[in-house]
Design an enzyme around this catalytic site. Sequence first.
Site, PDB file in Angstrom:
ATOM      1  N   GLY A 143      65.995  67.517  20.401  1.00 40.84           N
ATOM      2  CA  GLY A 143      66.427  66.143  20.175  1.00 40.84           C
ATOM      3  C   GLY A 143      65.713  65.458  19.035  1.00 40.84           C
ATOM      4  O   GLY A 143      66.145  64.390  18.586  1.00 40.84           O
ATOM      5  N   LYS A 203      58.871  68.487  13.759  1.00 41.66           N
ATOM      6  CA  LYS A 203      59.016  67.715  14.992  1.00 41.66           C
ATOM      7  C   LYS A 203      58.831  66.237  14.671  1.00 41.66           C
ATOM      8  O   LYS A 203      57.809  65.844  14.106  1.00 41.66           O
ATOM      9  CB  LYS A 203      57.989  68.153  16.029  1.00 41.66           C
ATOM     10  N   ASP A 252      65.830  58.332  19.361  1.00 41.79           N
ATOM     11  CA  ASP A 252      65.926  58.050  17.921  1.00 41.79           C
ATOM     12  C   ASP A 252      65.500  59.230  17.067  1.00 41.79           C
ATOM     13  O   ASP A 252      65.515  59.159  15.837  1.00 41.79           O
ATOM     14  CB  ASP A 252      65.102  56.811  17.557  1.00 41.79           C
ATOM     15  N   GLY A 253      65.096  60.344  17.704  1.00 45.58           N
ATOM     16  CA  GLY A 253      64.733  61.536  16.951  1.00 45.58           C
ATOM     17  C   GLY A 253      63.360  61.490  16.311  1.00 45.58           C
ATOM     18  O   GLY A 253      62.998  62.399  15.561  1.00 45.58           O
ATOM     19  N   ARG A 268      55.325  72.572  12.463  1.00 45.62           N
ATOM     20  CA  ARG A 268      54.752  73.535  13.407  1.00 45.62           C
ATOM     21  C   ARG A 268      55.450  74.884  13.277  1.00 45.62           C
ATOM     22  O   ARG A 268      56.556  74.974  12.731  1.00 45.62           O
ATOM     23  CB  ARG A 268      54.827  73.000  14.842  1.00 45.62           C
ATOM     24  N   ARG A 302      63.256  79.572  24.615  1.00 44.83           N
ATOM     25  CA  ARG A 302      62.581  79.273  25.871  1.00 44.83           C
ATOM     26  C   ARG A 302      63.493  79.601  27.038  1.00 44.83           C
ATOM     27  O   ARG A 302      64.653  79.957  26.843  1.00 44.83           O
ATOM     28  CB  ARG A 302      62.144  77.812  25.899  1.00 44.83           C
ATOM     29  N   ASP A 336      62.510  74.145  30.165  1.00 42.19           N
ATOM     30  CA  ASP A 336      62.796  74.008  28.734  1.00 42.19           C
ATOM     31  C   ASP A 336      61.526  73.978  27.898  1.00 42.19           C
ATOM     32  O   ASP A 336      61.594  74.022  26.669  1.00 42.19           O
ATOM     33  CB  ASP A 336      63.629  72.748  28.467  1.00 42.19           C
ATOM     34  N   ASN A 337      60.363  73.912  28.548  1.00 45.17           N
ATOM     35  CA  ASN A 337      59.079  73.942  27.840  1.00 45.17           C
ATOM     36  C   ASN A 337      58.330  75.248  28.026  1.00 45.17           C
ATOM     37  O   ASN A 337      57.160  75.348  27.646  1.00 45.17           O
ATOM     38  CB  ASN A 337      58.188  72.785  28.311  1.00 45.17           C
ATOM     39  N   ASP A 393      55.390  72.862  22.973  1.00 43.76           N
ATOM     40  CA  ASP A 393      55.812  71.507  23.350  1.00 43.76           C
ATOM     41  C   ASP A 393      54.688  70.707  23.997  1.00 43.76           C
ATOM     42  O   ASP A 393      54.740  70.330  25.165  1.00 43.76           O
ATOM     43  CB  ASP A 393      57.035  71.560  24.268  1.00 43.76           C
TER      44      ASP A 393
END
Length: 587
Positions: free
Chosen positions: A173, A194, A206-207, A264, A271, A341-342, A351
Amino acid sequence: MWRPYHVLVFALVAASSFTSVHVLEFCQSTDHDCHSDSHDNKASNSQLSLHTVKSRWNMSVSNLIKDLEQFRVSCKKLIEVFPIDEIRGNFARSVKNCIFSQSIPTPLKGPLRLAAASKDVIEGILDLDEAVTQSDDFLHYASGGRLPSGSVPLAHRYGGHQFGFWAGQLGDGRAHSLGQYTNRKGEVWELQLKGSGKTPYSRSGDGRAVIRSSVREFLCSEAMHFLGVPTSRAASLIVSDEPVIRDKFYNGNVNVERGAVVLRLAKSWFRIGSLEILSQSGEMDLLRKLLNFVIDEHFSSINSDEPDKYLAFYSTVVNETAHLIAQWMSVGFAHGVCNTDNFSLLSITIDYGPFGFMESYNPSFVPNTSDDEGRYSVGAQADVGLFNLEKLSLALGPVLSKQQQNAAKMILNGYARIYQMRIHQLFKAKLGLLGEEEDDGYLIAFLLKMMEDTRSDFTMTFRQLSEVSAQQLHNRNFTQMWALEDLSSHKLFSDWLSIYLLRLSRQLHDRDVDRQHRMKNVNPRYVLRNWMAESAIRKAEMNDFSEVELLHHILSFPFVTQETAEEAGYAARPPQWAQRLKVSCSS
């Protein structure tokens, strides 16, 4: 005498729910993944600086890339193998039948500032001359304003179980993968920004990422690497004056913060949730395609023609996940948000959000104030790993035969044994124990129970046990050893100490100085405590990056006593205000 055998499994997890059965794979290595080759002697700043500039591989500085125009990445492999989202644009939407969406980063609004850069990553992985980080070009490349040659920026589609419940489509996101870079050692690394703006997976976000979370991610990913824990890496941290609105603790107190971007790297960002979304959506062909790709690219020990290759893949992930969480526990690290998801398919730490390193030893320590139920407390991480691996087996279910599904259950049932064996190895090393004796587990559990009762500092208790001599232990001479003073207040400390000293005395030909040396190389003196990160963040938000730089330098040598770190109080008793710190998922 108090005996904790049946009370604790190293006081780290409530492991009584585990059933130990057949384990297909178990690596008993105690090599570089959990040991540091740092020296235990006190190092001067000049010695550290010399160590810092040494390349981790044999390459002349003159061969480093000095012009960013010559730096190239490639997205060819990912784009050729996988279908790309047919819809373009960064607006939020439900995405189907693809692994990635093309998504262009949104440049940070200037002025831009370089808050930090990792020389080890810049030169040792990316083949860049560190001098390029001081250029305006680097600021733009590392913040999304300019794309490296060959880049087709992608946002990854994945789902996940969040706090125990299926959350559906999640995805990158606020992250953009720039492409894969193959360095001069032949390593392939995937570069990702990121905080680089909206993607189709931003939902209502908002990203952006803010300075506080970005400082934490930069520092902790690099700190974990130097602790010997498998992790993603951070190349740089760029901050801006772009206003970003955040409700830090979700309590209605909205503040204006500033945007930041971390560049990164990881060998892969796939994942567990990458597979879950495909299985849940019934996209079986794509599930097989992604599995085949991950196995071919990252699991070289698995034969791609083997009928049981998916089962072998699962067995490896179970094994390596158990090892990773054991390593987290050995340094007192709590991830904070252990959603599927992590959790990396390559079993690396990814993450970084509301993480925390334990101070007072407490298995119930929860670093994330958003985690009201303590689901992701430090002592629950092994159980959460089991939960996540169960969800992975369910995601693999459609591509496994009935027999293979049953075998997968057997593999998962062996997870607890792998984890407990690894924990046992790691904590034996932390106590300097050689060989194997029947009561070693008791000795470890006894110590941890005393630490819990006395609220002794996790990091410094083990470190000071590394620094104290056997004679000092015998005499209980703990002058200026505040953590051991706390521990020694326990009514059973003398009993434990007698057992420990007797155990050490049976290690024939093991000199006390050798024992201390071994222990110092696995027990860090410095970890990224939340109060240390907070102090650096407050300065960074005022455009003073000196403490970010200092912490990055100190944490690159966590096993070495450093004068500047001692002066800063990084090994001292945490300040009182540290107890009031809170960290949330908001970033």
